[in-house]
Design a protein around this motif. Sequence first.
Motif, PDB file in Angstrom:
ATOM      1  N   ASN A 240      -8.909   2.034  -2.924  1.00 55.92           N
ATOM      2  CA  ASN A 240      -9.856   0.939  -2.726  1.00 55.92           C
ATOM      3  C   ASN A 240     -10.273   0.804  -1.266  1.00 55.92           C
ATOM      4  O   ASN A 240     -11.434   0.508  -0.975  1.00 55.92           O
ATOM      5  CB  ASN A 240      -9.263  -0.390  -3.225  1.00 55.92           C
ATOM      6  CG  ASN A 240      -9.429  -0.503  -4.732  1.00 55.92           C
ATOM      7  OD1 ASN A 240     -10.354   0.078  -5.296  1.00 55.92           O
ATOM      8  ND2 ASN A 240      -8.526  -1.219  -5.375  1.00 55.92           N
TER       9      ASN A 240
ATOM     10  N   GLU B 250       2.238   3.841  -6.994  1.00 57.25           N
ATOM     11  CA  GLU B 250       0.987   3.915  -7.758  1.00 57.25           C
ATOM     12  C   GLU B 250       0.054   2.772  -7.342  1.00 57.25           C
ATOM     13  O   GLU B 250      -1.156   2.967  -7.177  1.00 57.25           O
ATOM     14  CB  GLU B 250       1.339   3.814  -9.254  1.00 57.25           C
ATOM     15  CG  GLU B 250       0.226   4.194 -10.191  1.00 57.25           C
ATOM     16  CD  GLU B 250      -0.143   5.657 -10.075  1.00 57.25           C
ATOM     17  OE1 GLU B 250       0.718   6.507 -10.299  1.00 57.25           O
ATOM     18  OE2 GLU B 250      -1.306   5.932  -9.735  1.00 57.25           O
ATOM     19  N   ILE B 251       0.673   1.594  -7.170  1.00 61.27           N
ATOM     20  CA  ILE B 251      -0.127   0.449  -6.694  1.00 61.27           C
ATOM     21  C   ILE B 251      -0.692   0.780  -5.313  1.00 61.27           C
ATOM     22  O   ILE B 251      -1.859   0.532  -5.014  1.00 61.27           O
ATOM     23  CB  ILE B 251       0.732  -0.837  -6.641  1.00 61.27           C
ATOM     24  CG1 ILE B 251       1.218  -1.188  -8.055  1.00 61.27           C
ATOM     25  CG2 ILE B 251      -0.041  -2.007  -6.020  1.00 61.27           C
ATOM     26  CD1 ILE B 251       2.272  -2.275  -8.111  1.00 61.27           C
ATOM     27  N   GLY B 252       0.170   1.425  -4.483  1.00 60.44           N
ATOM     28  CA  GLY B 252      -0.266   1.829  -3.140  1.00 60.44           C
ATOM     29  C   GLY B 252      -1.429   2.805  -3.193  1.00 60.44           C
ATOM     30  O   GLY B 252      -2.356   2.721  -2.386  1.00 60.44           O
TER      31      GLY B 252
ATOM     32  N   ILE C 208       6.233   3.412  -9.281  1.00 58.83           N
ATOM     33  CA  ILE C 208       5.278   2.419  -9.797  1.00 58.83           C
ATOM     34  C   ILE C 208       4.629   1.662  -8.632  1.00 58.83           C
ATOM     35  O   ILE C 208       3.404   1.485  -8.596  1.00 58.83           O
ATOM     36  CB  ILE C 208       5.974   1.457 -10.784  1.00 58.83           C
ATOM     37  CG1 ILE C 208       6.363   2.236 -12.056  1.00 58.83           C
ATOM     38  CG2 ILE C 208       5.069   0.281 -11.144  1.00 58.83           C
ATOM     39  CD1 ILE C 208       7.313   1.523 -12.973  1.00 58.83           C
ATOM     40  N   PHE C 209       5.457   1.266  -7.651  1.00 59.88           N
ATOM     41  CA  PHE C 209       4.883   0.594  -6.469  1.00 59.88           C
ATOM     42  C   PHE C 209       3.955   1.549  -5.703  1.00 59.88           C
ATOM     43  O   PHE C 209       2.911   1.138  -5.187  1.00 59.88           O
ATOM     44  CB  PHE C 209       5.987   0.068  -5.546  1.00 59.88           C
ATOM     45  CG  PHE C 209       6.632  -1.181  -6.061  1.00 59.88           C
ATOM     46  CD1 PHE C 209       5.872  -2.330  -6.310  1.00 59.88           C
ATOM     47  CD2 PHE C 209       7.994  -1.242  -6.312  1.00 59.88           C
ATOM     48  CE1 PHE C 209       6.459  -3.491  -6.794  1.00 59.88           C
ATOM     49  CE2 PHE C 209       8.581  -2.395  -6.791  1.00 59.88           C
ATOM     50  CZ  PHE C 209       7.809  -3.525  -7.036  1.00 59.88           C
TER      51      PHE C 209
ATOM     52  N   LEU D  20      -3.657   2.960  -5.568  1.00 60.26           N
ATOM     53  CA  LEU D  20      -4.859   2.210  -5.948  1.00 60.26           C
ATOM     54  C   LEU D  20      -5.414   1.450  -4.746  1.00 60.26           C
ATOM     55  O   LEU D  20      -6.625   1.449  -4.507  1.00 60.26           O
ATOM     56  CB  LEU D  20      -4.535   1.238  -7.094  1.00 60.26           C
ATOM     57  CG  LEU D  20      -4.258   1.918  -8.446  1.00 60.26           C
ATOM     58  CD1 LEU D  20      -3.806   0.903  -9.481  1.00 60.26           C
ATOM     59  CD2 LEU D  20      -5.510   2.647  -8.939  1.00 60.26           C
ATOM     60  N   ILE D  21      -4.488   0.825  -3.967  1.00 57.28           N
ATOM     61  CA  ILE D  21      -4.944   0.106  -2.761  1.00 57.28           C
ATOM     62  C   ILE D  21      -5.590   1.101  -1.796  1.00 57.28           C
ATOM     63  O   ILE D  21      -6.680   0.866  -1.263  1.00 57.28           O
ATOM     64  CB  ILE D  21      -3.766  -0.633  -2.076  1.00 57.28           C
ATOM     65  CG1 ILE D  21      -3.203  -1.711  -3.015  1.00 57.28           C
ATOM     66  CG2 ILE D  21      -4.218  -1.266  -0.754  1.00 57.28           C
ATOM     67  CD1 ILE D  21      -1.932  -2.381  -2.511  1.00 57.28           C
TER      68      ILE D  21
ATOM     69  N   ALA E 232       9.024  -2.863  -2.811  1.00 59.92           N
ATOM     70  CA  ALA E 232       7.575  -2.938  -3.005  1.00 59.92           C
ATOM     71  C   ALA E 232       6.786  -2.438  -1.791  1.00 59.92           C
ATOM     72  O   ALA E 232       5.967  -1.513  -1.928  1.00 59.92           O
ATOM     73  CB  ALA E 232       7.167  -4.354  -3.388  1.00 59.92           C
TER      74      ALA E 232
ATOM     75  N   ILE F 274       4.577   0.944  -1.758  1.00 58.61           N
ATOM     76  CA  ILE F 274       3.131   0.803  -1.557  1.00 58.61           C
ATOM     77  C   ILE F 274       2.670   1.626  -0.343  1.00 58.61           C
ATOM     78  O   ILE F 274       1.662   2.335  -0.399  1.00 58.61           O
ATOM     79  CB  ILE F 274       2.748  -0.693  -1.417  1.00 58.61           C
ATOM     80  CG1 ILE F 274       2.904  -1.372  -2.786  1.00 58.61           C
ATOM     81  CG2 ILE F 274       1.311  -0.854  -0.909  1.00 58.61           C
ATOM     82  CD1 ILE F 274       2.777  -2.880  -2.770  1.00 58.61           C
TER      83      ILE F 274
ATOM     84  N   GLY G  95       2.545   5.235  -1.288  1.00 57.81           N
ATOM     85  CA  GLY G  95       1.366   5.507  -2.119  1.00 57.81           C
ATOM     86  C   GLY G  95       0.087   5.494  -1.302  1.00 57.81           C
ATOM     87  O   GLY G  95      -0.795   6.345  -1.506  1.00 57.81           O
TER      88      GLY G  95
END
Lengths: 84, 645
Positions: free
Chosen positions: B99, B91-93, B88-89, B95-96, B186, B190, B193
């Motif tokens: 971006n 996944e955030i990575g 899940i973390f 997205l970052i 986290a 991240i 990811g």
Amino acid sequence: MHANKNTARSPGALAYTLLLGIISATLYLLLYLYSDILTNIATMIRQGHKGYVVIPIGIALIFSFVHGAFTGRFWDLLGLKAKK
Amino acid sequence: MENIQFIDLSVSSTIILFLVGFVGGMVSGFIGSGGAFVLTPAMMTMGVPAIVAVASNMAHKFPKALVGAYKRNKYGQVDIKLGVIMGIFAEIGVLIGKNVMVHIRATFGATGTNLYVSFVFVVVLAIVGGIVLRDGIKEKRCEGKSDNQEPKELLPLTRWVRGLVIPGTMIHFKSIDAKVSFLILAPLGIATGMLAATIAVGGFIGVPAMMYFLGLPALMASATELVIAFVMGMGGSVLYAMEGAVDIRLSMIILAGSLFGIQIGAIGTTYVKDYVVKFVMAVIMLLVLVSRFFYIPGYLSELGQISPMDHDTIRILNGIGEGTLFFALLFGAIIILRALYSGIRDHHLAQSTDKDKDLGAVAAHLQLSPVGRFERFLVASDGSDFSAAAVREAFGMAKKCAAQVHVMSLVATGIEYGGLGEPVLKKELAIAQDHLDAVKKQWGTMGVPCETHVVHGQIVEQEIIGMAEQQQADLIVMGRRGRRGLARMMLGHATANVIGKSNCNVLVVPRAAQIEGRHIVLATDGSRYADNAAVTAGHLANKIKAPVTVVTVVETDSEAGAVTKAEQTVKRIVEYLKNQNVSVEGRTLVGRPDAKIIEVVQEKNADLIMVGSHGLTGLERILVGSTTERILNGTSTAVFVVKGV
């Protein structure tokens, strides 16, 4: 690398490998026959029908399980085994 | 958003994609990863837009990770909770990371993104490729010396991480039996990811992070990484698919070739020395790095960072870059196939020599069938409490039967070693060998001849049965239960399968069982299989000097005359055993077979139950006879399952 009569090459294991191979080949045949529809589905997703996203994801999962199980046994059947 | 257009698939482009998938898979299987940094550029060369290439690559990878995680979880190598949280973390990575790329693209254009990706590629591949090359050189120098052990004590970093208590953020993980703050997880997730979003190989961060920060064993870290790769890849694929960027036709053609290739690559690693794998890995990484280098001047020129270059020069440089990538793939494929060919040829020669020796040994034996022969035992040990009892009793019985013991340990692994590749497996094999050496040392003083074998494979029961065949074992000795999860509750999957599929007898030893030769309960149903059990019981009772009670149980709803028939069966077997000079009595009971048999075991304080195995064909061969399975689940006494011939 040794053939094992009661494991990889037994009639049961052979039949199972063949069955997986047939299912795998059928899946790929279907992929070929319906490839235009799949391309259209991607276009529809782009046009806003987001629900269709389950189709490519589902296909990826199903193919991976069936073809993965088949290839795992395929080389074993041909006698290509990892050295101990 | 970039213009998304799928390419037309001709026969030739399908074949090329399949072959690229095959070679990419082969390299992946051989060096542990690599398909990712080969497949995307290869697809782009065929005219696939970058976003479709990345998306389709991701969509073929995440289900492979799921299949891998599923397999490895069966061997207890996956910490699902840790994998999902890190995933899940990650996944955030992702997205970052995306971006960051979008931001770079908005500021510097597509060339800026390409330069950024190439730069990260060059830096990461230089670091990882350099480390792997250094390890390879070191190992070649120290060939034969084992310095590849897992650290016995926790690293200071691991101790610090586990000692850090931040109230309200602590999560317990079974794999390390410790609590770790998710505030530590986290940044690790991240970073994994972010790297995956940039170069599609998050494992370069994820695996070492779990090993060094959390203290997970290498094999477990690489297996848990598969869960992260699945969660992250699935999320990313869904996001890309929602943009209509996944060309599932491309994904599945690549998958078709890749799955064939990955198996060959993984098998290839077992025929070469560890440092060869490392050299190949390093060379491929460094070649890919060099290939990216040739693109950088063009990007810098387009961004105006260096004096402008003409288009022809850029095209030539890009061509050299593509050529280098192609050469890297070709180099990998040739090395792997060559290693496989010569390795298999040598191994085949060695095996046929061994086989001649074995045939000589077998010819020297007077008995031809495994019924009642107690000369070679094979015991499977995984170092757990469950198998410790099996090892103890195997040596105890071998002493009484003057048998030799082969102890095997299995590193259950698939083709998916994860980001770290072959070295992870080698470490686990070294740990397994250490365990076997300790077993040999502990029990060697009993004067029982002992040999040890470390193997690795995907299907536990297949490896155990294969080893039993290879060593001509008369008896396989196993613990009853698995180490984790549901397997603790019932007869272990592997044990049940070994009983069902092996050709030789199987002794199942629960953790608390001790075979001292007090009393044997022979359960019989009058079938041919039960007669085999009677013959074997006669041999064994004489060897361990134990009295025998022959038990037949007639079910309450049986037809009339069943009891008389059962009594005749018991009488026949009792007579036979008396002729074998065994102290024996018979019992015919009515009720549920497993319950009645266990009652007799308790009454007689028996330390061994012997049963014939039902079923030699079809489904029954796979399943243990239901009564036998219920006995195995319902008693803490050792159960000897005699196989039919």
